[in-house]
Design a protein around this motif. Structure first.
Motif, PDB file in Angstrom:
ATOM      1  N   LYS A   4       0.865  -1.179   0.000  1.00 50.35           N
ATOM      2  CA  LYS A   4       0.000   0.000   0.000  1.00 50.35           C
ATOM      3  C   LYS A   4       0.899   1.225   0.000  1.00 50.35           C
ATOM      4  CE  LYS A   4      -2.210   1.241   3.741  1.00 50.35           C
ATOM      5  NZ  LYS A   4      -3.188   1.304   4.844  1.00 50.35           N
ATOM      6  N   VAL A   5       0.779   2.031  -1.037  1.00 48.05           N
ATOM      7  CA  VAL A   5       1.650   3.189  -1.209  1.00 48.05           C
ATOM      8  C   VAL A   5       0.790   4.421  -1.382  1.00 48.05           C
ATOM      9  CG1 VAL A   5       3.389   4.277  -2.658  1.00 48.05           C
ATOM     10  CG2 VAL A   5       3.479   1.808  -2.271  1.00 48.05           C
ATOM     11  N   THR A   6       1.078   5.445  -0.606  1.00 48.73           N
ATOM     12  CA  THR A   6       0.410   6.730  -0.804  1.00 48.73           C
ATOM     13  C   THR A   6       1.456   7.818  -0.669  1.00 48.73           C
ATOM     14  OG1 THR A   6      -1.334   8.221  -0.030  1.00 48.73           O
ATOM     15  CG2 THR A   6      -0.208   6.917   1.643  1.00 48.73           C
ATOM     16  N   GLY A   7       1.447   8.747  -1.611  1.00 46.06           N
ATOM     17  CA  GLY A   7       2.455   9.786  -1.571  1.00 46.06           C
ATOM     18  C   GLY A   7       2.162  10.895  -2.545  1.00 46.06           C
ATOM     19  N   VAL A   8       2.720  12.049  -2.275  1.00 47.50           N
ATOM     20  CA  VAL A   8       2.559  13.200  -3.149  1.00 47.50           C
ATOM     21  C   VAL A   8       3.309  12.934  -4.446  1.00 47.50           C
ATOM     22  CG1 VAL A   8       3.067  15.645  -3.423  1.00 47.50           C
ATOM     23  CG2 VAL A   8       2.308  14.773  -1.210  1.00 47.50           C
TER      24      VAL A   8
END
Length: 869
Positions: free
Chosen positions: A255-259
């Motif tokens: 799970k990856v979340t980033g700007v």
């Protein structure tokens, strides 16, 4: 009746004694508290009854009295394991666990509690009178100077412990196992920190300030504000096999979340545990492409001093606690603590830091904390690893960067190796790696996310949807990759939008390619440019079909018409769009129109072994005075066509490869050299005018030389069989600019030498802090020595010389190329200093041979700017 006067109540762990005399009674039992005194004088039986009741009441109250809490870094919010927690004024204390937690059930009462740890400011907090209370601490880092330890007689007692630990490294190094596999959970967080008030007041930043202030800080009021920009969690399986040494990680869930993160497939490959592996049983630990010496390495005494602090019980193991210090504070060495088991001298845990004084740029701190557990076969596996990398501010008004990595390892299986073909792909994504049930992470992650980490997720999800953040993040990606993604298409590369040179004048160009959203099996590329001076169109187009992503297999058809320069062909610069664009500025040397049409195919048959082949039809149309003697017609010609069948192999035994969307990207090799062999056969078929063969070998290797830094060498050898015009020969790349480059001979002029058989070696040495770290006035500057040795052997056969006329058909003289005598190599020696003001490098080169050539200069000064740690 006698009134209450005296009761003497003492606790002793060895006995319990009750006296019925009128003398003070001594009572002892196995409790955790030290003493409690009350004076009474009462009749014997009543005294006994009162005392028994009082004793039972007191024991019940004490058993419920607890203090717990968590110790974290005030700047980063990270836990501080192994910190000392002590009730002030007592000897009651404990050390925090790996998560920074502590729990006390004290017998002695105090009004305050103190936490201390090397490198942090000691902190004391008052205690309430509540029987159960939680007291958290946020410690601030402290600058400290390493003390000098002088032993007047005998050897430092810590040396014998380290000596034994170093001698037994092979017994506990996990690389000595035949094979092992583990299940890993990895968590990564990246934050922007040091948000100065000037930075917060910038107009572009003010739009996110309100969001930053509305969400709870990652630390409490004693901490620093940070701006989270990336957060990932990964479950994976890691596999290792010895003889041959192979590694593979299978990403099961991610799970990856980033700007600025638009696709998780590439990012998920580098957020697993394979890139967070730190083995202190290796002599050198690679971190951020730098090599750091282990405190128990073979050369420990050269780099470190030690202090034996204590004998500490950790679980069931008695350990030596040692403090380690670099002998020279600029060296790439650790400071901190290591715990070594007394029974077998294996590592139990480490808490080590790279201090600010180390010869690094832009890195404020690197901290590694690790717990190790034995496998059934004996060697150790890290069960928990936490790494913190703090990137410093470039200036007072710019923010810094904070990266935090946390890995938990369990389910260890040893000595059951997988087949070698299993390791064909270094990192593999399970087909459903991104499909996760809603409660999966809550159920399977080793530790629940903290309140601060939940705030991180909230902040990142909020930030990436703010227009100004999207604008800047997409702008950075555009600058770094050269392409701007719009839906299923990428537009670029931006360095080729505008060029100017003496042939084309103003040149405008534009290209596009499809991305993974269009297809993960097909990739289409196209580029067009127009020169306003030569009024000519240039173009390139290709279609690539990805047949197999596991064993990378592709087939590609292409067509192009472009301006090239002899010795600086565009095909050699593919993948470096900035350098390619720069080569089209200014004066073009020996330019020509090159048309190419062909077919390429490649396949990786096993780990690191790639084969490729193809067919290429090309046309050479010179834009400078060029002629050659056609061996069949014995007439002078200026243009020619070639038909080439090509084949090649590439082998990198431990090269790390990831699949970046629809492209195969190399992250370099770990230990072994990379080999590449290429063969081409030119035929007078399908329009080809020439019959020849070309064979070449290329080798690249990075060598860790310990105390002497890092060396890199490149071998390039080849031979051309047949009679061909000199543009087909090997035109060795020179450098007449002021700037240093590793791709050329820096004292050789452009197109000065040409060969049909050649062998070259280019060696460059980065001495890191060797020598200069020991000079008092220089070491503070953090300068680093560099060196170069470049040698080239080559020659041109007589029959190829005979094909090169000295005059054109009407008698005008032609420029002839230079040639080498194979017995006398072209040789240049260089030395210099890098890391001047962190960015600049100056090299001094001496040309040792062929000094009589026209334009040859014996001494050159080259400058360059570089961004290095």
């Amino acid at each position: 009746m006698r009134f209450l006067e005296r009761l003497d109540f003492r606790i002793n762990p060895d006995f319990l004694k009750i006296s019925t005399s009128n003398e003070p009674t001594v009572i002892g039992m196995n409790l955790t508290c030290d003493s409690f005194i009350l004076l009474v004088k009462i009749p014997s039986m009543l005294r006994y009854l009162l005392f028994t009741g009082f004793f039972l009441f007191s024991t019940s109250v004490w058993a419920q009295f607890t203090i717990k809490g968590k110790v974290t870094d005030a700047e980063t919010g990270d836990p501080i394991p192994f910190a000392n927690v002590i009730l002030k004024g007592t000897t009651t204390g404990i050390t925090t666990d790996f998560e920074g937690n502590y729990f006390l059930s004290p017998s002695a009462i105090s009004d305050s509690i103190t936490v201390s740890y090397l490198g942090y400011i000691r902190q004391t907090k008052a205690l309430r009178k509540d029987p159960d209370q939680t007291v958290n601490f946020q410690l601030r880092p402290e600058s400290f100077e390493l003390e000098a330890f002088v032993f007047e007689a005998g050897e430092n007692p810590a040396f014998e412990i380290i000596r034994r630990a170093s001698d037994r490294r092979k017994n506990f190094d996990k690389r000595s196992l035949e094979a092992y596999e583990t299940k890993n959970y990895t968590k990564i967080e990246i934050d922007i920190d040091n948000l100065s008030e000037d930075f917060r007041q910038r107009r572009s930043v003010q739009k996110v300030t309100s969001v930053l202030d509305s969400i709870k800080q990652l630390t409490d009021d004693e901490g620093e504000k940070i701006l989270p920009v990336f957060f990932s969690e990964t479950f994976s399986k890691f596999y290792y096999r010895n003889n041959p040494e192979l590694k593979k990680e299978v990403i099961e869930k991610s799970k990856v979340t980033g700007v600025g993160i638009t696709d998780g497939s590439t990012t998920s490959q580098i957020t697993g545990s394979v890139f967070q592996e730190y083995n202190f049983y290796k002599n050198w630990l690679p971190i951020l492409n730098k090599d750091f010496i282990s405190p128990i390495s073979d050369g420990w005494k050269t780099y470190y001093d030690y202090d034996l602090l204590d004998s500490v019980l950790i679980g069931q193991d008695t350990t030596y606690k040692l403090q380690v210090y670099p002998r020279r504070e600029q060296d790439l060495a650790f400071t901190g603590f290591i715990w070594i088991k007394k029974a077998d001298y294996s590592l139990k845990q480490v808490d080590l830091t790279i201090p600010k004084e180390a010869n690094l740029n832009f890195v404020d701190r690197i901290k590694i904390q690790q717990e190790l557990i034995p496998t059934p076969a004996g060697p150790l596996i890290p069960s928990k690893t936490r790494v913190l990398i703090k990137i410093a501010q470039v200036s007072d008004n710019t923010p810094g960067l904070l990266a935090k990595f946390y890995t938990v390892t369990d389910s260890i299986l040893v000595n059951d190796p997988m087949e070698t073909k299993f390791f064909n792909q270094a990192v593999e994504l399970k087909p459903d790696y991104g499909i996760v049930e809603s409660d999966f992470w809550e159920k399977y992650r080793p530790d629940p996310l903290s309140v601060e980490e939940l705030a991180v997720l909230q902040m990142v999800d909020t930030l990436k949807n703010i227009p100004i953040i999207k604008f800047y993040s997409e702008g950075l990606k555009f600058f770094a990759t050269g392409y701007k993604q719009i839906g299923k298409l990428d537009f670029g590369p931006w360095p080729e939008f505008f060029n100017y040179n003496n042939v084309e004048g103003v040149r405008l160009g534009m290209g596009l390619r499809t991305n993974y959203k269009f297809s993960k099996k097909w990739e289409l590329k196209a580029y067009g440019a127009y020169g306003f001076q030569d009024e000519e169109w240039k173009y390139s187009a290709s279609v690539t079909r990805i047949l197999d992503r596991a064993r990378w297999t592709t087939i590609q058809a292409y067509s192009s018409r472009e301006i090239d320069q002899v010795g600086l062909e565009m095909s050699n610069l593919q993948g470096n769009s900035i350098f390619l664009a720069a080569s089209r500025f200014g004066t073009l040397r020996s330019p020509y129109f090159s048309s190419n049409h062909g077919l390429n195919i490649q396949r990786e048959f096993f780990k690191g072994f790639l084969m490729k082949g193809g067919l290429n039809l090309s046309q050479f149309d010179p834009l400078f005075d060029f002629y050659f003697l056609d061996k069949d017609t014995r007439e002078y010609k200026s243009n020619f066509a070639t038909t080439e069948i090509r084949a090649g192999i590439r082998y990198g035994r431990d090269e790390i490869i990831i699949i970046n969307d629809n492209e195969r990207a190399s992250l370099g090799s770990v230990k072994w050299p990379i080999f590449e062999v290429n063969y081409a056969r030119g035929m007078d078929l399908l329009g080809g005018d020439l019959d020849y063969q070309k064979l070449s070998l290329y080798v690249y290797h990075r060598i860790n030389l310990g105390l002497f830094g890092v060396g890199r060498y490149e071998l390039d050898a080849g031979k051309i069989f047949g009679e061909v015009p000199y543009p087909i020969l090997k035109n060795h790349l020179g450098n007449e600019t002021l700037f240093y480059t590793t791709a050329a001979f820096n004292t050789m002029n452009f197109t000065e030498f040409t060969s049909d058989r050649y062998f070259s070696i280019r060696y460059r040495q980065s001495f890191e802090g060797f020598l200069l770290n020991s000079i008092p006035l220089i070491q503070k500057l953090k300068w680093r020595l560099v060196g170069n040795v470049n040698a080239l052997w080559g020659s041109v056969s007589d029959r190829n010389l005979a094909n090169i006329p000295t005059v054109d058909p009407v008698g005008n003289p032609l420029n002839s190329f230079g040639r080498l005598d194979f017995g006398t190599p072209f040789l240049e020696l260089g030395y210099g200093v890098e890391n001047i003001f962190k960015f600049f490098r100056v090299d001094f080169f001496h040309r040792m041979t062929y000094l009589d050539n026209p334009g040859a200069k014996p001494f050159h000064v080259k400058v360059s700017a570089q961004f290095i740690l």
